[in-house]
Scaffold this motif. Structure first.
Motif, PDB file in Angstrom:
ATOM      1  N   SER A  10       0.706  -1.277   0.005  1.00  0.00           N
ATOM      2  CA  SER A  10      -0.090   0.153  -0.138  1.00  0.00           C
ATOM      3  C   SER A  10       0.843   1.150   0.127  1.00  0.00           C
ATOM      4  CB  SER A  10      -0.749  -0.206   1.233  1.00  0.00           C
ATOM      5  OG  SER A  10      -1.500   1.324   1.272  1.00  0.00           O
ATOM      6  N   ASN A  11       0.392   2.213  -0.534  1.00  0.00           N
ATOM      7  CA  ASN A  11       1.238   3.536  -0.613  1.00  0.00           C
ATOM      8  C   ASN A  11       0.137   4.533  -0.337  1.00  0.00           C
ATOM      9  OD1 ASN A  11       0.194   3.813  -3.225  1.00  0.00           O
ATOM     10  ND2 ASN A  11       1.995   5.080  -3.830  1.00  0.00           N
ATOM     11  N   VAL A  12      -1.183   4.383  -0.062  1.00  0.00           N
ATOM     12  CA  VAL A  12      -2.160   5.428   0.287  1.00  0.00           C
ATOM     13  C   VAL A  12      -2.430   5.013   1.800  1.00  0.00           C
ATOM     14  CG1 VAL A  12      -4.542   6.048   0.115  1.00  0.00           C
ATOM     15  CG2 VAL A  12      -3.117   5.599  -1.970  1.00  0.00           C
ATOM     16  N   GLU A  13      -2.029   6.032   2.716  1.00  0.00           N
ATOM     17  CA  GLU A  13      -2.220   5.714   4.186  1.00  0.00           C
ATOM     18  C   GLU A  13      -1.830   4.242   4.517  1.00  0.00           C
ATOM     19  OE1 GLU A  13      -5.809   7.174   6.352  1.00  0.00           O
ATOM     20  OE2 GLU A  13      -6.383   7.866   4.118  1.00  0.00           O
ATOM     21  N   PRO A  14      -0.585   3.930   4.041  1.00  0.00           N
ATOM     22  CA  PRO A  14      -0.028   2.560   4.227  1.00  0.00           C
ATOM     23  C   PRO A  14      -0.216   1.854   5.471  1.00  0.00           C
ATOM     24  CG  PRO A  14       1.772   3.935   3.945  1.00  0.00           C
ATOM     25  CD  PRO A  14       0.823   4.725   3.575  1.00  0.00           C
ATOM     26  N   ALA A  15       0.066   2.428   6.474  1.00  0.00           N
ATOM     27  CA  ALA A  15       0.062   1.756   7.739  1.00  0.00           C
ATOM     28  C   ALA A  15      -1.623   1.314   7.990  1.00  0.00           C
ATOM     29  CB  ALA A  15       0.570   2.607   9.072  1.00  0.00           C
ATOM     30  N   ARG A  16      -2.472   2.372   7.712  1.00  0.00           N
ATOM     31  CA  ARG A  16      -3.975   1.970   7.848  1.00  0.00           C
ATOM     32  C   ARG A  16      -4.166   0.772   7.009  1.00  0.00           C
ATOM     33  NH1 ARG A  16      -8.181   4.822   5.249  1.00  0.00           N
ATOM     34  NH2 ARG A  16      -9.988   4.125   5.946  1.00  0.00           N
ATOM     35  N   HIS A  17      -4.173   1.016   5.524  1.00  0.00           N
ATOM     36  CA  HIS A  17      -4.451  -0.139   4.736  1.00  0.00           C
ATOM     37  C   HIS A  17      -3.832  -1.285   4.591  1.00  0.00           C
ATOM     38  CE1 HIS A  17      -6.131   3.641   2.789  1.00  0.00           C
ATOM     39  NE2 HIS A  17      -7.300   2.721   2.849  1.00  0.00           N
ATOM     40  N   VAL A  18      -2.457  -1.540   5.118  1.00  0.00           N
ATOM     41  CA  VAL A  18      -1.915  -2.496   5.406  1.00  0.00           C
ATOM     42  C   VAL A  18      -2.395  -3.430   6.357  1.00  0.00           C
ATOM     43  CG1 VAL A  18       0.240  -3.693   6.034  1.00  0.00           C
ATOM     44  CG2 VAL A  18       0.301  -2.286   4.079  1.00  0.00           C
ATOM     45  N   ASP A  23      -5.947  -7.715   8.685  1.00  0.00           N
ATOM     46  CA  ASP A  23      -6.937  -7.997   9.598  1.00  0.00           C
ATOM     47  C   ASP A  23      -7.938  -8.848   8.834  1.00  0.00           C
ATOM     48  OD1 ASP A  23      -6.011  -6.649  11.700  1.00  0.00           O
ATOM     49  OD2 ASP A  23      -7.158  -4.932  11.634  1.00  0.00           O
ATOM     50  N   ALA A  24      -8.358  -8.430   7.587  1.00  0.00           N
ATOM     51  CA  ALA A  24      -9.239  -9.314   6.665  1.00  0.00           C
ATOM     52  C   ALA A  24      -8.662 -10.391   6.115  1.00  0.00           C
ATOM     53  CB  ALA A  24      -9.635  -8.316   5.560  1.00  0.00           C
ATOM     54  N   LEU A  25      -7.281 -10.652   5.903  1.00  0.00           N
ATOM     55  CA  LEU A  25      -6.897 -11.787   5.624  1.00  0.00           C
ATOM     56  C   LEU A  25      -6.900 -12.812   6.694  1.00  0.00           C
ATOM     57  CD1 LEU A  25      -3.651 -10.680   3.573  1.00  0.00           C
ATOM     58  CD2 LEU A  25      -5.580 -12.092   2.547  1.00  0.00           C
ATOM     59  N   ALA A  26      -6.647 -12.355   7.986  1.00  0.00           N
ATOM     60  CA  ALA A  26      -6.683 -13.092   9.233  1.00  0.00           C
ATOM     61  C   ALA A  26      -8.199 -13.620   9.430  1.00  0.00           C
ATOM     62  CB  ALA A  26      -6.095 -12.468  10.273  1.00  0.00           C
ATOM     63  N   ARG A  34       3.928 -13.967   8.864  1.00  0.00           N
ATOM     64  CA  ARG A  34       4.253 -12.509   8.203  1.00  0.00           C
ATOM     65  C   ARG A  34       5.704 -12.255   8.154  1.00  0.00           C
ATOM     66  NH1 ARG A  34       2.685  -7.292  11.475  1.00  0.00           N
ATOM     67  NH2 ARG A  34       4.735  -6.950  10.434  1.00  0.00           N
ATOM     68  N   SER A  35       6.407 -11.527   7.076  1.00  0.00           N
ATOM     69  CA  SER A  35       7.472 -10.819   7.318  1.00  0.00           C
ATOM     70  C   SER A  35       7.626  -9.514   7.815  1.00  0.00           C
ATOM     71  CB  SER A  35       7.869 -10.701   5.813  1.00  0.00           C
ATOM     72  OG  SER A  35       7.378  -9.708   5.319  1.00  0.00           O
ATOM     73  N   THR A  36       8.567  -8.787   8.008  1.00  0.00           N
ATOM     74  CA  THR A  36       8.756  -7.600   8.268  1.00  0.00           C
ATOM     75  C   THR A  36       8.098  -6.717   7.299  1.00  0.00           C
ATOM     76  OG1 THR A  36      10.999  -8.201   9.214  1.00  0.00           O
ATOM     77  CG2 THR A  36      10.654  -5.726   8.818  1.00  0.00           C
ATOM     78  N   ILE A  37       7.580  -5.881   7.730  1.00  0.00           N
ATOM     79  CA  ILE A  37       6.974  -4.731   6.634  1.00  0.00           C
ATOM     80  C   ILE A  37       8.236  -3.869   6.191  1.00  0.00           C
ATOM     81  CG2 ILE A  37       5.548  -2.720   6.302  1.00  0.00           C
ATOM     82  CD1 ILE A  37       3.704  -3.783   8.722  1.00  0.00           C
ATOM     83  N   TRP A  38       8.529  -3.510   4.905  1.00  0.00           N
ATOM     84  CA  TRP A  38       9.648  -2.916   4.239  1.00  0.00           C
ATOM     85  C   TRP A  38       8.804  -1.689   3.563  1.00  0.00           C
ATOM     86  CZ3 TRP A  38      14.107  -4.224   5.714  1.00  0.00           C
ATOM     87  CH2 TRP A  38      14.353  -5.495   6.291  1.00  0.00           C
ATOM     88  N   ARG A  39       9.748  -0.536   3.736  1.00  0.00           N
ATOM     89  CA  ARG A  39       9.121   0.818   3.226  1.00  0.00           C
ATOM     90  C   ARG A  39      10.062   0.917   1.616  1.00  0.00           C
ATOM     91  NH1 ARG A  39      10.572   5.127   6.313  1.00  0.00           N
ATOM     92  NH2 ARG A  39      12.394   5.536   5.029  1.00  0.00           N
ATOM     93  N   SER A  40       9.591   1.211   0.715  1.00  0.00           N
ATOM     94  CA  SER A  40      10.286   1.465  -0.615  1.00  0.00           C
ATOM     95  C   SER A  40       9.727   2.404  -1.463  1.00  0.00           C
ATOM     96  CB  SER A  40      10.490   0.037  -1.372  1.00  0.00           C
ATOM     97  OG  SER A  40       9.134  -0.402  -1.825  1.00  0.00           O
ATOM     98  N   PHE A  86       0.640   1.161 -12.929  1.00  0.00           N
ATOM     99  CA  PHE A  86       1.526   1.911 -12.016  1.00  0.00           C
ATOM    100  C   PHE A  86       0.760   2.986 -11.388  1.00  0.00           C
ATOM    101  CE2 PHE A  86       4.212  -0.806 -14.733  1.00  0.00           C
ATOM    102  CZ  PHE A  86       4.820  -1.608 -13.624  1.00  0.00           C
ATOM    103  N   ALA A  87       0.285   2.864 -10.331  1.00  0.00           N
ATOM    104  CA  ALA A  87      -0.454   4.034  -9.659  1.00  0.00           C
ATOM    105  C   ALA A  87      -0.536   3.902  -8.249  1.00  0.00           C
ATOM    106  CB  ALA A  87      -1.767   4.299 -10.321  1.00  0.00           C
ATOM    107  N   PRO A  88      -0.886   5.104  -7.454  1.00  0.00           N
ATOM    108  CA  PRO A  88      -1.103   4.847  -6.081  1.00  0.00           C
ATOM    109  C   PRO A  88      -2.221   3.921  -5.817  1.00  0.00           C
ATOM    110  CG  PRO A  88      -0.857   7.053  -6.437  1.00  0.00           C
ATOM    111  CD  PRO A  88      -1.010   6.190  -7.712  1.00  0.00           C
ATOM    112  N   ARG A  89      -2.028   3.001  -4.585  1.00  0.00           N
ATOM    113  CA  ARG A  89      -3.149   1.990  -4.226  1.00  0.00           C
ATOM    114  C   ARG A  89      -3.544   1.863  -2.851  1.00  0.00           C
ATOM    115  NH1 ARG A  89      -1.034  -2.490  -8.103  1.00  0.00           N
ATOM    116  NH2 ARG A  89      -1.142  -0.652  -9.255  1.00  0.00           N
ATOM    117  N   THR A  90      -4.710   1.751  -2.446  1.00  0.00           N
ATOM    118  CA  THR A  90      -4.983   1.416  -0.916  1.00  0.00           C
ATOM    119  C   THR A  90      -4.507   0.168  -0.352  1.00  0.00           C
ATOM    120  OG1 THR A  90      -6.934   0.568  -1.554  1.00  0.00           O
ATOM    121  CG2 THR A  90      -6.843   2.885  -0.905  1.00  0.00           C
ATOM    122  N   LEU A  91      -4.538  -0.591  -1.297  1.00  0.00           N
ATOM    123  CA  LEU A  91      -4.261  -1.991  -0.925  1.00  0.00           C
ATOM    124  C   LEU A  91      -3.973  -3.119  -2.220  1.00  0.00           C
ATOM    125  CD1 LEU A  91      -3.741  -4.340   1.748  1.00  0.00           C
ATOM    126  CD2 LEU A  91      -6.260  -4.901   1.238  1.00  0.00           C
TER     127      LEU A  91
END
Length: 160
Positions: A10-18, A23-26, A34-40, A86-91
């Motif tokens: 995610s790159n739109v409010e990424p902490a919230r959307h990730v 939560d939805a996957l679980a 899960r792995s570490t969360i990586w910022r790129s 290739f565009a911003p995405r919530t999830l």
């Protein structure tokens, strides 16, 4: 039951959307590894930084039903598919591996090609499944990560 690996980004409010995505996957699939969360940095367009990680879980869904379920979770978390690739995405939920299945058909390729192309996919996958072998190359994901060369900016671990 099969073990699957899913890229989460995610790159739109990424902490919230990730977190919404996790939560939805679980809720849908049960316990996640899960792995570490990586910022790129965004790749292919100018935009906010992405948060990326890989999760693993077991499911009894067949591959196409799982892909549909992942799309439904993206949509429920506000994903807009109307823009460019290739565009911003919530999830973004990408099915990377479905056990050792190899599949190449319109709209669904497993293992996902981006695994070996982008550090933000390969690094968290190697962290989570380092000793697992790529179904096509036969190398482990840890070996692929050790051999990976990129001119992308480095990944930064996100404290969560």
């Amino acid at each position: 039951m099969v073990e699957v690996f899913v890229g989460v980004g995610s790159n739109v409010e990424p902490a919230r959307h990730v977190q919404m995505g996790l939560d939805a996957l679980a809720e849908r699939f049960g316990p996640l590894r899960r792995s570490t969360i990586w910022r790129s940095r965004a790749v292919g367009f100018h935009g906010n930084d992405f948060y990326n990680l890989v999760v693993a879980f077991n499911t009894d869904l067949e591959i196409h039903a799982l892909d549909t379920a992942l799309d439904a979770i993206e949509t429920a978390c506000g994903r807009d598919r109307g823009g460019p690739r290739f565009a911003p995405r919530t999830l973004d939920l990408d099915l990377l591996l479905y056990d050792d299945v190899v599949l190449d058909e319109p709209g669904l390729t497993i293992p996902r090609g981006e695994i070996l192309d982008y550090a933000f996919v390969l690094r968290p996958l190697a962290e989570l499944a380092g000793e697992r072998r790529h179904p096509l190359t036969g190398l482990t994901f840890a070996e692929h990560w050790r051999q990976f060369e990129t001119d992308e900016p480095p990944l930064v671990a996100v404290d969560d």
